[in-house]
Design a protein around this motif. Structure first.
Motif, PDB file in Angstrom:
ATOM      1  N   VAL A   1      -5.145   5.515   5.238  1.00 22.85           N
ATOM      2  CA  VAL A   1      -4.463   6.672   4.675  1.00 22.85           C
ATOM      3  C   VAL A   1      -4.929   7.938   5.401  1.00 22.85           C
ATOM      4  O   VAL A   1      -6.115   8.093   5.687  1.00 22.85           O
ATOM      5  CB  VAL A   1      -4.773   6.790   3.172  1.00 22.85           C
ATOM      6  N   PRO A   2      -4.023   8.859   5.738  1.00 25.16           N
ATOM      7  CA  PRO A   2      -4.434  10.090   6.413  1.00 25.16           C
ATOM      8  C   PRO A   2      -5.290  10.973   5.514  1.00 25.16           C
ATOM      9  O   PRO A   2      -5.160  10.954   4.287  1.00 25.16           O
ATOM     10  CB  PRO A   2      -3.098  10.771   6.745  1.00 25.16           C
ATOM     11  N   VAL A   3      -6.153  11.743   6.139  1.00 24.75           N
ATOM     12  CA  VAL A   3      -6.992  12.689   5.401  1.00 24.75           C
ATOM     13  C   VAL A   3      -6.092  13.704   4.693  1.00 24.75           C
ATOM     14  O   VAL A   3      -5.109  14.182   5.252  1.00 24.75           O
ATOM     15  CB  VAL A   3      -7.957  13.407   6.364  1.00 24.75           C
ATOM     16  N   GLY A   4      -6.423  14.015   3.458  1.00 25.81           N
ATOM     17  CA  GLY A   4      -5.673  15.015   2.705  1.00 25.81           C
ATOM     18  C   GLY A   4      -4.429  14.495   2.029  1.00 25.81           C
ATOM     19  O   GLY A   4      -3.652  15.259   1.457  1.00 25.81           O
ATOM     20  N   HIS A   5      -4.217  13.195   2.084  1.00 29.73           N
ATOM     21  CA  HIS A   5      -2.999  12.608   1.534  1.00 29.73           C
ATOM     22  C   HIS A   5      -3.326  11.752   0.318  1.00 29.73           C
ATOM     23  O   HIS A   5      -4.208  10.894   0.375  1.00 29.73           O
ATOM     24  CB  HIS A   5      -2.313  11.757   2.608  1.00 29.73           C
ATOM     25  N   ILE A   6      -2.626  11.992  -0.769  1.00 32.12           N
ATOM     26  CA  ILE A   6      -2.786  11.190  -1.981  1.00 32.12           C
ATOM     27  C   ILE A   6      -1.632  10.200  -2.046  1.00 32.12           C
ATOM     28  O   ILE A   6      -0.488  10.591  -2.308  1.00 32.12           O
ATOM     29  CB  ILE A   6      -2.807  12.081  -3.231  1.00 32.12           C
ATOM     30  N   PRO A   7      -1.873   8.910  -1.793  1.00 31.47           N
ATOM     31  CA  PRO A   7      -0.787   7.926  -1.755  1.00 31.47           C
ATOM     32  C   PRO A   7      -0.088   7.774  -3.103  1.00 31.47           C
ATOM     33  O   PRO A   7      -0.689   7.963  -4.163  1.00 31.47           O
ATOM     34  CB  PRO A   7      -1.498   6.625  -1.362  1.00 31.47           C
ATOM     35  N   ALA A   8       1.185   7.450  -3.067  1.00 36.02           N
ATOM     36  CA  ALA A   8       1.978   7.160  -4.257  1.00 36.02           C
ATOM     37  C   ALA A   8       2.423   5.705  -4.181  1.00 36.02           C
ATOM     38  O   ALA A   8       1.905   4.923  -3.378  1.00 36.02           O
ATOM     39  CB  ALA A   8       3.179   8.096  -4.320  1.00 36.02           C
ATOM     40  N   ASP A   9       3.381   5.329  -5.024  1.00 32.72           N
ATOM     41  CA  ASP A   9       3.909   3.962  -4.959  1.00 32.72           C
ATOM     42  C   ASP A   9       4.433   3.657  -3.566  1.00 32.72           C
ATOM     43  O   ASP A   9       4.297   2.553  -3.053  1.00 32.72           O
ATOM     44  CB  ASP A   9       5.023   3.777  -5.989  1.00 32.72           C
ATOM     45  N   ARG A  10       5.055   4.661  -2.986  1.00 33.29           N
ATOM     46  CA  ARG A  10       5.529   4.567  -1.605  1.00 33.29           C
ATOM     47  C   ARG A  10       5.065   5.808  -0.865  1.00 33.29           C
ATOM     48  O   ARG A  10       5.156   6.916  -1.374  1.00 33.29           O
ATOM     49  CB  ARG A  10       7.055   4.466  -1.564  1.00 33.29           C
ATOM     50  N   SER A  11       4.592   5.625   0.355  1.00 31.97           N
ATOM     51  CA  SER A  11       4.095   6.751   1.148  1.00 31.97           C
ATOM     52  C   SER A  11       4.669   6.683   2.558  1.00 31.97           C
ATOM     53  O   SER A  11       5.008   5.607   3.057  1.00 31.97           O
ATOM     54  CB  SER A  11       2.568   6.737   1.216  1.00 31.97           C
ATOM     55  N   ALA A  12       4.761   7.848   3.181  1.00 33.12           N
ATOM     56  CA  ALA A  12       5.263   7.927   4.553  1.00 33.12           C
ATOM     57  C   ALA A  12       4.489   8.989   5.306  1.00 33.12           C
ATOM     58  O   ALA A  12       3.981   9.951   4.716  1.00 33.12           O
ATOM     59  CB  ALA A  12       6.751   8.258   4.564  1.00 33.12           C
TER      60      ALA A  12
ATOM     61  N   ARG B   1       2.025   1.367   1.930  1.00 35.89           N
ATOM     62  CA  ARG B   1       1.771   1.256   0.498  1.00 35.89           C
ATOM     63  C   ARG B   1       0.522   0.400   0.305  1.00 35.89           C
ATOM     64  O   ARG B   1      -0.021  -0.169   1.256  1.00 35.89           O
ATOM     65  CB  ARG B   1       2.955   0.609  -0.207  1.00 35.89           C
ATOM     66  N   PHE B   2       0.083   0.338  -0.932  1.00 37.97           N
ATOM     67  CA  PHE B   2      -1.030  -0.539  -1.274  1.00 37.97           C
ATOM     68  C   PHE B   2      -0.502  -1.685  -2.120  1.00 37.97           C
ATOM     69  O   PHE B   2       0.213  -1.473  -3.101  1.00 37.97           O
ATOM     70  CB  PHE B   2      -2.119   0.225  -2.045  1.00 37.97           C
ATOM     71  N   ARG B   3      -0.813  -2.895  -1.708  1.00 37.62           N
ATOM     72  CA  ARG B   3      -0.440  -4.085  -2.469  1.00 37.62           C
ATOM     73  C   ARG B   3      -1.723  -4.837  -2.785  1.00 37.62           C
ATOM     74  O   ARG B   3      -2.413  -5.313  -1.877  1.00 37.62           O
ATOM     75  CB  ARG B   3       0.529  -4.960  -1.674  1.00 37.62           C
ATOM     76  N   GLU B   4      -2.022  -4.922  -4.088  1.00 33.53           N
ATOM     77  CA  GLU B   4      -3.274  -5.544  -4.544  1.00 33.53           C
ATOM     78  C   GLU B   4      -4.465  -4.908  -3.820  1.00 33.53           C
ATOM     79  O   GLU B   4      -5.364  -5.587  -3.324  1.00 33.53           O
ATOM     80  CB  GLU B   4      -3.243  -7.057  -4.310  1.00 33.53           C
ATOM     81  N   ASP B   5      -4.453  -3.583  -3.778  1.00 34.44           N
ATOM     82  CA  ASP B   5      -5.526  -2.777  -3.188  1.00 34.44           C
ATOM     83  C   ASP B   5      -5.681  -2.967  -1.678  1.00 34.44           C
ATOM     84  O   ASP B   5      -6.680  -2.536  -1.098  1.00 34.44           O
ATOM     85  CB  ASP B   5      -6.874  -3.080  -3.866  1.00 34.44           C
ATOM     86  N   GLN B   6      -4.689  -3.572  -1.045  1.00 34.28           N
ATOM     87  CA  GLN B   6      -4.711  -3.739   0.411  1.00 34.28           C
ATOM     88  C   GLN B   6      -3.687  -2.813   1.068  1.00 34.28           C
ATOM     89  O   GLN B   6      -2.538  -2.746   0.639  1.00 34.28           O
ATOM     90  CB  GLN B   6      -4.414  -5.196   0.795  1.00 34.28           C
TER      91      GLN B   6
END
Length: 282
Positions: free
Chosen positions: A234-245, A258-263
């Motif tokens: 994940v890029p610095v300063g970015h808070i991931p959501a269900d879907r991220s770009a 995205r994160f699937r099962e914390d991966q």
């Protein structure tokens, strides 16, 4: 034509991303490429040709430019060698006049060049050099300001069919108007942040969160599409959501993740394009 006198201290090559490198090293290319864009416009019968000042996903100290054909595509391959010839020549004006004389079938005196730029500190000065070079060879040269690379392509194509930038963003907004929830976008602290904010505003939606949208935080610094793809994080300063770009510095590249099962799971641009083409083909 004093703006054409500066010569690079090493050979510059025009690659898939145009001319690109340390901004101080590639600076001599800009006025000459403005003049070359003018010649290309003349050869194309006065059609609008574009120049985008950007180094895309490169570090902020770099810069570069890409020339855009009248239909919005990148510079035709046969002219890439001409670009290298005129940029690296000892006498830029003489080289450019030689190129023009090699196209005797072109009798058009009219030329139009539009110039866009990203948010790098050096881009303002370098875009002014492009405008000066284009004007020196007789083009009507227009500065369209800070735009994404896709927007510059749109402007060139649409001006050749009597349109402008606003319809591009309206079309993008229309595509989003059905509503998107849970999408978080890293804009690499680049020009994409300005464009995306305007598009979201036009669409009147609230489901998109925008991060890394400040020029003073470092363009492509530990963020952006190239960083995410190479580092698989994940890029610095970015808070991931269900879907991220993540976009890159000039917003012509994007990756989803995205994160699937914390991966961490990355969907790169080639796969996205394959999905789009499959959808379009029914």
């Amino acid at each position: 034509m004093d703006c054409l006198k500066s010569t690079p201290d090493r050979f510059l090559r025009y690659g898939t991303g145009g001319f690109r490198g340390d901004a101080t090293v590639v600076e001599p290319a800009f006025a000459r490429c403005g003049a070359l864009a003018c010649l290309r416009s003349k050869v194309l019968g006065g059609s609008v040709v574009g120049v985008m000042v950007t180094a895309s996903h490169n570090p902020e100290r770099d810069n570069g430019l890409k020339i855009t054909e009248q239909d919005g595509r990148m510079l035709t391959q046969s002219w890439e060698a001409l670009a290298e010839e005129c940029v690296n020549a000892e006498d830029g004006a003489e080289s450019l006049n030689g190129i023009l004389q090699s196209f005797p079938e072109s009798q058009c005196n009219r030329a139009v060049v539009v110039v866009g730029r990203d948010t790098r500190e050096s881009s303002q000065k370098l875009s002014e050099l492009v405008l000066a070079g284009a004007s020196a060879f007789g083009a009507d040269a227009y500065d369209v300001g800070e735009v994404t690379t896709p927007e510059l392509h749109w402007i060139v194509r649409s001006r050749n069919s009597s349109s402008a930038l606003a319809p591009y963003r309206d079309a993008m907004a229309s595509a989003l108007s059905s509503g998107i929830q849970g999408l978080s976008v890293d804009c690499a602290n680049g020009i994409g942040a300005l464009a995306l904010k305007d598009i979201v505003s036009r669409a009147g939606i609230s489901g998109i969160s925008i991060f890394n949208d400040r020029k003073d935080k470092g363009l492509n610094l530990n963020c952006g599409a190239d960083y995410v793809q190479k580092e698989h994080t994940v890029p610095v300063g970015h808070i991931p959501a269900d879907r991220s770009a993540s976009l890159d510095g000039d917003a012509d590249r994007m990756v989803y993740y995205r994160f699937r099962e914390d991966q961490f799971e990355l969907v790169d641009g080639d796969k996205i394009l394959a999905f789009v083409m499959r959808h379009l083909n029914g």
